[in-house]
Design an enzyme around this catalytic site. Structure first.
Site, PDB file in Angstrom:
ATOM      1  N   GLY A  12     -24.200  -8.575 -35.830  1.00 39.56           N
ATOM      2  CA  GLY A  12     -23.283  -9.535 -35.322  1.00 39.56           C
ATOM      3  C   GLY A  12     -22.000  -8.963 -34.780  1.00 39.56           C
ATOM      4  N   ASN A  14     -21.741  -9.266 -31.386  1.00 39.36           N
ATOM      5  CA  ASN A  14     -21.078 -10.311 -30.625  1.00 39.36           C
ATOM      6  C   ASN A  14     -20.313 -11.426 -31.199  1.00 39.36           C
ATOM      7  OD1 ASN A  14     -22.041  -9.862 -27.688  1.00 39.36           O
ATOM      8  ND2 ASN A  14     -23.542  -9.218 -28.813  1.00 39.36           N
ATOM      9  N   ARG A  66     -43.171 -24.837 -38.841  1.00 32.54           N
ATOM     10  CA  ARG A  66     -42.328 -24.712 -37.915  1.00 32.54           C
ATOM     11  C   ARG A  66     -41.787 -26.077 -37.632  1.00 32.54           C
ATOM     12  NH1 ARG A  66     -39.021 -20.576 -35.307  1.00 32.54           N
ATOM     13  NH2 ARG A  66     -40.966 -19.060 -36.087  1.00 32.54           N
ATOM     14  N   ASN A 108     -26.497 -18.394 -24.274  1.00 29.80           N
ATOM     15  CA  ASN A 108     -27.277 -17.384 -25.037  1.00 29.80           C
ATOM     16  C   ASN A 108     -26.636 -16.054 -24.396  1.00 29.80           C
ATOM     17  OD1 ASN A 108     -29.327 -15.677 -26.457  1.00 29.80           O
ATOM     18  ND2 ASN A 108     -30.222 -15.600 -24.279  1.00 29.80           N
ATOM     19  N   HIS A 110     -27.577 -12.271 -23.331  1.00 28.01           N
ATOM     20  CA  HIS A 110     -29.142 -11.395 -22.904  1.00 28.01           C
ATOM     21  C   HIS A 110     -28.889 -10.044 -22.428  1.00 28.01           C
ATOM     22  CE1 HIS A 110     -33.263 -10.461 -22.810  1.00 28.01           C
ATOM     23  NE2 HIS A 110     -33.045  -9.902 -21.509  1.00 28.01           N
ATOM     24  N   ASP A 151     -35.107 -17.272 -21.554  1.00 24.74           N
ATOM     25  CA  ASP A 151     -33.844 -16.727 -20.462  1.00 24.74           C
ATOM     26  C   ASP A 151     -33.945 -17.157 -19.049  1.00 24.74           C
ATOM     27  OD1 ASP A 151     -33.313 -15.023 -22.786  1.00 24.74           O
ATOM     28  OD2 ASP A 151     -34.909 -13.332 -22.198  1.00 24.74           O
ATOM     29  N   GLN A 179     -19.426  -2.512 -22.887  1.00 25.90           N
ATOM     30  CA  GLN A 179     -18.700  -2.834 -21.476  1.00 25.90           C
ATOM     31  C   GLN A 179     -19.043  -4.202 -21.017  1.00 25.90           C
ATOM     32  OE1 GLN A 179     -19.724   0.366 -18.776  1.00 25.90           O
ATOM     33  NE2 GLN A 179     -19.053   2.025 -20.041  1.00 25.90           N
ATOM     34  N   GLU A 181     -21.392  -6.994 -22.830  1.00 30.31           N
ATOM     35  CA  GLU A 181     -21.775  -8.253 -23.760  1.00 30.31           C
ATOM     36  C   GLU A 181     -20.368  -8.771 -24.472  1.00 30.31           C
ATOM     37  OE1 GLU A 181     -25.117  -8.184 -26.227  1.00 30.31           O
ATOM     38  OE2 GLU A 181     -25.659  -6.619 -25.187  1.00 30.31           O
TER      39      GLU A 181
HETATM   40  C1  GAR Z   1     -27.392  -8.134 -28.409  1.00 29.84           C
HETATM   41  O1  GAR Z   1     -27.472  -6.887 -27.819  1.00 29.84           O
HETATM   42  C2  GAR Z   1     -27.948  -9.142 -27.740  1.00 29.84           C
HETATM   43  O2  GAR Z   1     -27.557  -9.199 -26.436  1.00 29.84           O
HETATM   44  C3  GAR Z   1     -29.292  -9.182 -28.316  1.00 29.84           C
HETATM   45  O3  GAR Z   1     -29.343  -8.645 -29.379  1.00 29.84           O
HETATM   46  C4  GAR Z   1     -28.306  -7.862 -29.918  1.00 29.84           C
HETATM   47  C5  GAR Z   1     -27.521  -8.655 -30.889  1.00 29.84           C
HETATM   48  O4  GAR Z   1     -26.546  -7.773 -31.445  1.00 29.84           O
HETATM   49  N1  GAR Z   1     -29.916 -10.424 -27.891  1.00 29.84           N
HETATM   50  C6  GAR Z   1     -31.214 -10.465 -27.242  1.00 29.84           C
HETATM   51  O5  GAR Z   1     -32.044  -9.656 -26.895  1.00 29.84           O
HETATM   52  C7  GAR Z   1     -31.764 -11.875 -26.946  1.00 29.84           C
HETATM   53  N2  GAR Z   1     -32.690 -11.969 -26.194  1.00 29.84           N
HETATM   54  P1  GAR Z   1     -25.332  -8.275 -32.510  1.00 29.84           P
HETATM   55  O6  GAR Z   1     -26.035  -8.928 -33.792  1.00 29.84           O
HETATM   56  O7  GAR Z   1     -24.620  -6.940 -33.006  1.00 29.84           O
HETATM   57  O8  GAR Z   1     -24.317  -9.144 -31.812  1.00 29.84           O
END
Ligand code: GAR
Length: 208
Positions: A12, A14, A66, A108, A110, A151, A179, A181
């Site tokens: 988490g 992000n 599902r 999202n 990525h 994506d 830098q 995300e």
């Molecule tokens: C992040 O790097 C995000 O970009 C990636 O997972 C990580 C989650 O980190 N997402 C993907 O790869 C989606 N395809 P976080 O839980 O610390 O935010």
């Protein structure tokens, strides 16, 4: 005021960047209505709790099929009444009915410069392993709207990051987060919250 629901699966960081941006006023006109995780042990849920944000867990593992999970998941999301759904490291496939219901209202983050190193099987550390294996010199991150593909939706923001000699996947992942995300995800939410983002013919326009 934009009601934002954040979907998470792991650490988490992000989510934390979004929380910090809302609290410090970097994001305006938005509030986090809730956080949903598919993993009850996700540290992201603790982060939400620490900031007084409602968190809940709903996992496909708890449902017989599902379809059943997808139905319940959509129900829980709808209860939070989101204007925007943010996938912040969320690793469950979004049900088609949710994409339809929230067209151009799901984004999202990525960890690559789409269309490089994206699609099925490219997530988390795997993205950075693949980039290093290919020997690219520039990587980065992308914020995009979510459509039925993996994506493939309209791109909102991207930011490039340099690969450095001796990088490991972990080191590179951290640099891309710091830098790129943690900057472009809050920035994209702020643009959307302030009515600056439109989608036309599958492409994003950002107003000045
Ligand atoms: C992040 O790097 C995000 O970009 C990636 O997972 C990580 C989650 O980190 N997402 C993907 O790869 C989606 N395809 P976080 O839980 O610390 O935010």
């Amino acid at each position: 005021m934009l009601n934002v629901v954040v979907l998470v699966s792991g650490g988490g960081t992000n989510l934390q960047a979004i929380i910090d941006a809302v609290e410090s006023g970097v994001i305006t006109n938005a509030k986090i209505a809730g956080v949903i995780s598919n993993n009850k042990n996700a540290y992201a849920l603790e982060r939400a709790q620490k900031h007084g944000i409602r968190g809940l867990c709903i996992s496909p593992k708890e449902y017989a099929s599902r379809e059943e999970f997808n139905e319940k998941f959509l129900e829980e999301v709808e209860k939070m009444n989101p204007d925007l759904i943010v996938l912040a490291g969320f690793l469950v496939v979004i049900p088609p009915a949710m994409i339809e219901r929230y067209r151009n209202r799901i984004i999202n983050i990525h960890p690559s410069l789409i269309p490089s190193f994206c699609g099925t099987g490219f997530y988390g550390l795997k993205v950075h392993e693949a980039a290093l294996a290919r020997g690219v010199k520039v990587v980065g991150a992308t914020v995009h709207f979510v459509d039925e593909g993996t994506d493939t939706g309209p791109i909102i923001l991207q930011k490039a990051v340099e690969v450095q000699q001796g990088d490991t996947p972990e080191v590179l992942q951290r640099r891309v987060m710091e830098q790129a995300e943690w900057k472009i995800l809050p920035q994209a939410i702020n643009l959307i919250a302030n009515g600056k983002v439109t989608v036309e013919n599958g492409k994003v326009n950002i107003a000045e």
